[in-house]
Design an enzyme around this catalytic site. Structure first.
Site, PDB file in Angstrom:
ATOM      1  N   CYS A 141      -5.981   6.092   3.193  1.00  0.00           N
ATOM      2  CA  CYS A 141      -6.144   6.605   4.559  1.00  0.00           C
ATOM      3  C   CYS A 141      -4.903   7.327   5.061  1.00  0.00           C
ATOM      4  CB  CYS A 141      -6.538   5.458   5.489  1.00  0.00           C
ATOM      5  SG  CYS A 141      -7.031   5.998   7.149  1.00  0.00           S
TER       6      CYS A 141
ATOM      7  N   GLU B 245     -12.136   4.343   0.780  1.00  0.00           N
ATOM      8  CA  GLU B 245     -11.463   3.184   1.382  1.00  0.00           C
ATOM      9  C   GLU B 245     -12.504   2.195   1.914  1.00  0.00           C
ATOM     10  OE1 GLU B 245      -8.477   2.346   5.214  1.00  0.00           O
ATOM     11  OE2 GLU B 245      -9.655   4.198   5.069  1.00  0.00           O
TER      12      GLU B 245
ATOM     13  N   LYS C 159      -2.274  -1.551   0.559  1.00  0.00           N
ATOM     14  CA  LYS C 159      -1.729  -0.516   1.442  1.00  0.00           C
ATOM     15  C   LYS C 159      -0.417  -0.957   2.069  1.00  0.00           C
ATOM     16  CE  LYS C 159      -3.054   2.566   5.236  1.00  0.00           C
ATOM     17  NZ  LYS C 159      -4.032   2.826   6.309  1.00  0.00           N
TER      18      LYS C 159
END
Length: 531
Positions: free
Chosen positions: A397, A284, A347
């Site tokens: 994440c 990430e 995301k």
């Protein structure tokens, strides 16, 4: 004689309602056992009897208020142990004073402890009408689900996650998800408590029944594991290279270190010697710049898949300009072996006070938590990226701990889950180990391989049975090479979701009506006697 009976009853009532040191000690003991059920300091074995001291603490407690207090004590001890790392994050990277950082952590721990308080109150209110082994697992799962979704949710280390290394029992997650394991753990705790305290024939029959349930789940796990092994034997495979740069968080967003960071990732990638047509994964926000900006850095990145002739997934911030503002995203890019952008995922589920800042105008100091990253916007949905004829689902994440994210990818045809994360924020706390333990469940629930590239670790390859094929240590600058296979194995959980939770809520409503009916019946009897 009547007066003596009243005095005796009064003395018993006041004794039962006293918050004794013994009860407080038992509540604290349960909190410690719950905390020690999770990594990195404990073992999942402790979860199977972690609630027994708590049940003893509220055993003779008549007052709901006392139960709420004891539940809160258990919850605080447990959650301080589990999420102490939040203080580390906000102090070191939010640049807040120590006392404010600790206060923020304690406030969150206090909020999470309210669910344990409600659990205690529910047990006390229902125990004369509903047996503990019927009420406790149902109520626990309902509250755990609420904790996981209410106010964006915080499903961090739900009780079932403690069993991430219990491989055969873990297989049950493809039917019930993590909540099913939470249910079974609380059921075992309640049964053990009933056997210890009552020791009647009824309780021993209950114990045998629970043993048979556990045996059935283990038999299912063994059978399911064999099915997975059989499916994997002749499955198509792909080589995956996971790059762990171990970049210090203080360097990630400094222009001074941009060249050093890219050089680190390039050198590690070259050291892998991967054959062409495979997949490379960087973590990430691995890039210390916005990839979409056309510059020399972007050209260097585009050369990597061309030189290696591999598919390439990496994390980068991105942005989209609107008429009035600029929206920023935490993104993952997929480059083809030709160096073209084959796909991009933004995301969806952002972390409050980590990636977006609620109430930032009321609490300006919270802005510091997103220094160097900005205030992100949410992506449009969980859409797989296409790599040749293969679809991959990217979890960035925190999304690695969200069952519904992996489930959505599975429904849309993903054949591989790729979890990219930057756990440098957590330092050497227990958080990186906890984060990894939860991600393992996504592989089992979806019956897909999961590969995980983490900036500071833990990077890993996990098979559809939840077995950790390979993993790195934290704070290690390294690469991890492994193979993944593609199988199409449908799961009940992927298709239908949290059916068990729905059943628990329905049962809880039934219990409530049953208790209400019996109370009304008692009131009618008392009124009749008075008349």
């Amino acid at each position: 004689m009547k007066k003596n009976n009243i005095q005796t009853h009064y003395l018993q009532f006041t004794t039962d309602n006293k918050l004794t040191l013994q009860n407080v000690f038992l509540a604290v003991a349960s909190g410690f056992l719950l905390f020690l059920s999770f990594p990195k300091y404990g073992s999942g074995l402790l979860a199977w009897f972690s609630l027994i001291p708590f049940f003893f603490a509220i055993r003779r407690t008549v007052s709901v208020c006392q139960g709420l207090i004891l539940g809160f004590i258990t919850g605080m001890v447990c959650h301080i142990g589990v999420i102490y790392w939040i203080a580390y994050v906000v102090i070191n990277y939010g640049y807040l004073p120590i006392y404010i950082g600790i206060t923020i952590m304690l406030l969150l721990a206090g909020y999470l402890s309210l669910y344990v308080s409600i659990f205690a109150a529910g047990i006390i209110l229902s125990r004369r009408k509903i047996a503990l082994y019927f009420m406790a697992p149902v109520l626990w799962v309902c509250l755990e689900y609420c904790k996981s979704y209410f106010l964006t949710g915080f499903p961090w280390e739900n009780l079932g996650y403690s069993q991430y290394l219990n491989n055969y029992l873990l297989q049950f997650a493809d039917i019930s998800g993590v909540f099913g394991l939470s249910f079974v753990i609380v059921l075992v705790n309640a049964t053990l408590f009933e056997v210890i305290t009552k020791k009647t024939k009824k309780e021993f029959i209950l114990a045998v029944t629970v043993i048979l349930i556990i045996a059935a789940l283990l038999i299912y796990g063994v059978k399911r594991s064999k099915q997975i092994d059989s499916a994997l034997k002749n499955a198509a495979e792909l080589e995956v290279s996971l790059i762990q740069g171990n970049i210090d968080q203080s360097k990630k967003w400094s222009d001074i270190f941009q060249n050093e960071i890219i050089n680190t990732y390039e050198d590690l990638t070259k050291s892998v010697n991967s054959t062409k047509g495979n997949l490379m994964v960087w973590p990430e926000t691995a890039l210390p710049f916005n990839y979409q900006d056309v510059n020399d850095f972007q050209k260097r990145i585009n050369k990597i898949p061309r030189k290696t002739e591999n598919w390439f997934v990496f994390g980068s911030t991105s942005y989209e300009k609107t008429e009035t503002d600029t929206d920023y995203y935490n993104s993952a890019y997929l480059l083809s072996p030709r160096g073209d952008v084959a796909g991009k995922y933004d995301k969806v589920h952002l972390v409050p006070y980590g990636e977006y800042v609620p109430l930032r105008n009321i609490f300006p100091f919270i802005r510091k938590l997103t220094a160097g990253m900005g205030d992100f916007s949410s992506g449009k949905g969980y859409y797989p990226l296409t790599m040749d004829q293969r679809k991959i689902g990217v979890l960035i994440c925190y999304e690695g701990i969200l069952p519904f994210a992996a489930r959505e990818y599975k429904r849309k045809g993903a054949e591989l889950l790729v979890n990219i994360t930057n756990d440098a924020w957590f330092g050497a706390t227990s958080a990186p180990f906890q984060h990894f333990s939860m991600a393992i469940f996504r592989a089992v629930e979806s019956r897909l391989y999961l590969v995980r590239a983490a900036n500071t670790g833990i990077s890993a390859v996990v098979d559809p049975g939840g077995n950790i094929i390979a993993q790195t240590n934290i704070f290690e600058k390294t690469s991890l090479k492994g193979k993944v296979k593609f199988i199409k194995m449908p799961t009940f959980y992927a298709n239908y979701g949290d059916i068990l939770v729905i059943g628990c809520f329905l049962l809880l409503c039934f219990y409530f009506l049953l208790i209400l009916k019996r109370r009304n019946g008692l009131c009618e009897k008392k009124i009749f006697k008075i008349k």
